[in-house]
Design a protein around this motif. Structure first.
Motif: not given
Length: 307
Positions: A241-251, A126-133, A94-98, A107-110
């Protein structure tokens, strides 16, 4: 088969014992005597008393009559049936998005992968963060639902070491859940601090079912959790997810899906039917194998009866 031949010459009767040997031996025999007239090349005629031995096989003797070319094929078919009946792979993804909410990064992908089979009470995650941005993104918590209760499952073999799973979850960053996730994977507070799960470090662990073996339906039929935030969809899995650009987080939210062979998991975790390959009908294999065995038996029996 033993035969006693009588022939008459110049008013005198003589006899000869003729022995015909059968090449097959049966577990038990039944002998029947028959009489027939026989004339030889010299013109003598007489009566021939023939003892005919009919061979009967019990079930255990069936194997002695099988042609060597049919038996291997029937064996392969029966073995195939046993293999189909005994095990079936479990391969889910499954690919969970946010994060779909206004003002958040979209543009968040796991990617989540679950593997095992129906002869085991364990599966691997296996939980694989795939968020290159967002190269510094790290997993705060990962959430998921299952069929049954939290006490029906246990967890071990975490990598990174130090991660753990709690039940029920207390999700963060996604608003209030009207039906909370059953499990949450996290780095528990306090020392020692476990390594972060990032774009370059996956989270892996083993899940054990307390009673019985796993089925794909344990995942695919799990309930969905929904947030009070109407911009977030419902899902069987989620992550913060934490530590995104501009110090944001996302669900992020998504669902389990059947793994696609050679393809990409369904976007948003939607079940993908393209990867499902129909399996041979096991009952058809059994019928074909038994048909070959039966045909072989009757063909050989018919040939023996003509001797």
């Amino acid at each position: 088969m033993d035969a006693l031949l009588f022939h008459r010459s110049a008013g005198q009767a003589t006899s000869k014992n003729l022995t015909l040997r059968l090449t097959q031996q049966a577990p038990f025999d039944k002998t029947i005597q028959k009489t027939t007239t026989c004339c030889g090349w010299h013109g003598f005629c007489g009566l021939m008393a023939v003892k005919v031995t009919h061979q009967f096989l019990p079930v255990g003797g069936l194997m002695k009559l099988l042609p060597f070319r049919v038996l291997p094929l029937a064996s392969v078919l029966l073995a195939s049936f046993v293999g189909l009946a005994s095990a079936a792979p479990i391969s889910l993804t499954g690919q969970i998005l946010g994060d779909p909410r206004t003002g958040n990064f979209h543009d968040l992908f796991i990617d989540v992968t679950i593997t095992g089979d129906t002869t085991s009470n364990q599966v691997s995650w296996k939980v694989d963060i795939n968020t290159p941005n967002h190269p510094n993104a790290k997993l705060d918590e990962f959430y998921f639902n299952m069929i049954g209760l939290g006490s029906d499952y246990s967890f071990s073999g975490f990598n990174p070491t130090g991660w753990d799973i709690n039940s029920p979850a207390s999700s963060q960053g996604g608003g209030n859940m009207n039906l909370e996730f059953l499990f949450e994977a996290l780095d528990p507070s306090g020392p020692p601090n476990a390594d972060d799960v990032t774009n370059t470090q996956d989270l892996t662990f083993t899940m054990t079912k307390a009673s019985g073996n796993f089925l794909a339906s344990d995942f695919l039929n799990a309930f969905s959790s929904c947030s009070s935030d109407t911009e977030l969809p419902c899902g069987q899995m989620g992550a913060h997810l934490q530590a995104l650009q501009q110090g944001q987080s996302g669900f992020l939210v998504g669902n389990y899906a059947v793994s696609s062979s050679g393809g990409t998991p369904g976007s948003g975790g939607a079940p993908s039917s393209g990867g499902q390959v129909p399996e041979p009908n096991s009952s058809s294999l059994v019928l074909l194998a038994m048909g070959l065995l039966g045909a072989s038996f009757w063909a050989r029996r018919g040939a023996a009866a003509k001797l």
